[in-house]
Design a protein around this motif. Structure first.
Motif, short mmCIF file in Angstrom:
data_model
loop_
_atom_site.label_atom_id
_atom_site.label_comp_id
_atom_site.label_asym_id
_atom_site.label_seq_id
_atom_site.Cartn_x
_atom_site.Cartn_y
_atom_site.Cartn_z
N PHE A 42 0.74 -1.24 0.00
CA PHE A 42 -0.06 -0.15 0.11
C PHE A 42 0.89 1.19 0.06
O PHE A 42 0.67 2.05 -0.84
CB PHE A 42 -0.99 -0.09 1.25
CG PHE A 42 -1.88 1.20 1.33
CD1 PHE A 42 -2.97 1.34 0.64
CD2 PHE A 42 -1.38 2.49 2.06
CE1 PHE A 42 -3.68 2.46 0.67
CE2 PHE A 42 -2.13 3.50 2.28
CZ PHE A 42 -3.17 3.49 1.37
N PHE A 43 1.86 1.05 0.75
CA PHE A 43 2.79 2.63 0.91
C PHE A 43 3.51 2.67 -0.41
O PHE A 43 3.80 3.69 -0.85
CB PHE A 43 3.46 2.30 2.22
CG PHE A 43 2.97 2.95 3.17
CD1 PHE A 43 3.10 4.51 3.70
CD2 PHE A 43 2.38 2.25 4.33
CE1 PHE A 43 2.51 5.12 4.61
CE2 PHE A 43 1.60 2.98 5.45
CZ PHE A 43 1.78 4.45 5.83
N ARG A 44 3.76 1.57 -0.87
CA ARG A 44 4.88 1.64 -2.26
C ARG A 44 4.19 2.14 -3.25
O ARG A 44 4.54 2.87 -3.90
CB ARG A 44 5.43 0.21 -2.46
CG ARG A 44 6.53 0.27 -3.51
CD ARG A 44 7.12 -1.15 -3.65
NE ARG A 44 6.26 -2.43 -3.46
CZ ARG A 44 6.48 -3.30 -2.53
NH1 ARG A 44 7.30 -2.92 -1.65
NH2 ARG A 44 5.51 -4.33 -2.47
N LYS A 45 2.96 1.87 -3.18
CA LYS A 45 1.88 2.09 -4.63
C LYS A 45 1.29 3.77 -4.19
O LYS A 45 1.22 4.46 -5.26
CB LYS A 45 0.74 1.04 -4.45
CG LYS A 45 -0.19 1.38 -5.80
CD LYS A 45 -1.20 0.44 -5.83
CE LYS A 45 -2.24 0.87 -7.00
NZ LYS A 45 -3.41 -0.21 -7.13
N ASN A 46 0.87 4.04 -3.15
CA ASN A 46 0.25 5.20 -2.68
C ASN A 46 1.04 6.30 -2.03
O ASN A 46 0.46 7.47 -1.88
CB ASN A 46 -1.08 4.91 -1.80
CG ASN A 46 -2.06 3.98 -2.63
OD1 ASN A 46 -2.85 4.11 -3.57
ND2 ASN A 46 -1.90 2.62 -2.29
N TYR A 47 2.35 6.07 -1.76
CA TYR A 47 2.86 7.11 -0.69
C TYR A 47 3.19 8.33 -1.81
O TYR A 47 3.95 8.15 -2.79
CB TYR A 47 4.11 6.68 -0.10
CG TYR A 47 4.74 7.64 0.66
CD1 TYR A 47 4.08 8.14 1.81
CD2 TYR A 47 5.59 8.40 0.30
CE1 TYR A 47 4.78 9.03 2.83
CE2 TYR A 47 6.41 9.33 1.08
CZ TYR A 47 5.79 9.66 2.27
OH TYR A 47 6.31 10.58 2.85
#
Length: 197
Positions: A42-47
């Motif tokens: 999630f963080f890799r995609k949305n950060y």
């Protein structure tokens, strides 16, 4: 005789493959590894770094674990001293969830139809419940950045919504007490993940 043998085989197969894992309140290591991987993805995609301001209105604490932002209320369960400070300081506040409506703008619930009441219950932000605030240390790249998750419960929805957020304190040193991190922290990422089913 064939029927007895067939039923015996079916009973054995059903017993071996039909067992369910017992329900646990805590994640097992396997489930935790999956959830950690999900958080990483999630963080890799949305950060994308954001700069959120602290709540600028009136903040009061009318009761234990109850925080009021002007007229909006957030009830926080199972908080630590550090997470309490996040709400007292206004780092996390009702405006992040679409709150901040003036009282005069809120409709008269008694005059609504059943469908209008249901829709209003799903979209209202004047009273929210937050629980399970968890730091995700495996996602923190330095002592100056901490990432968290929590569950948001809305009136009218049975299932909670999972959120992720990041706090940054550029002046924090790893030798400082952990509670000092929140005092100088700003919200640098905040995003809804999904409704848990």
């Amino acid at each position: 005789m064939k029927i007895v043998i067939t039923l015996s085989i079916l009973l054995i197969v059903n017993t071996a493959y039909g067992q369910h894992k017992p329900h646990k309140n805590r994640l097992s290591n396997e489930d935790s590894d999956w959830a950690n991987g999900d958080a990483r993805r999630f963080f890799r995609k949305n950060y994308k770094r954001q700069d959120h301001q602290c709540f600028a209105g009136k903040i009061s604490v009318p009761g234990n674990e109850i925080y009021k932002y002007n007229e909006d209320i957030i009830i926080v369960h199972d908080t630590t001293e550090a997470s309490q400070y996040m709400f007292e300081k206004g780092i996390l506040h009702s405006g992040l969830f679409g709150g901040g409506q003036q009282v005069a703008e809120r409709p008269d619930i008694n005059s609504m139809s059943a469908n209008q009441k249901a829709l209003y219950g799903l979209t209202r932000t004047d009273t929210l419940y937050i629980g399970d605030i968890t730091e995700l240390p495996f996602l923190s790249k330095s002592a100056k950045i901490k990432r968290f998750r929590f569950l948001l419960f809305r009136i009218g929805l049975a299932n909670p919504t999972e959120y992720y957020f990041e706090l940054t304190n550029p002046l924090f040193k790893s030798t400082d007490p952990p509670a000092e991190f929140i005092k100088g922290a700003t919200l640098t990422f905040f995003k809804q993940y999904s409704i848990l089913i």
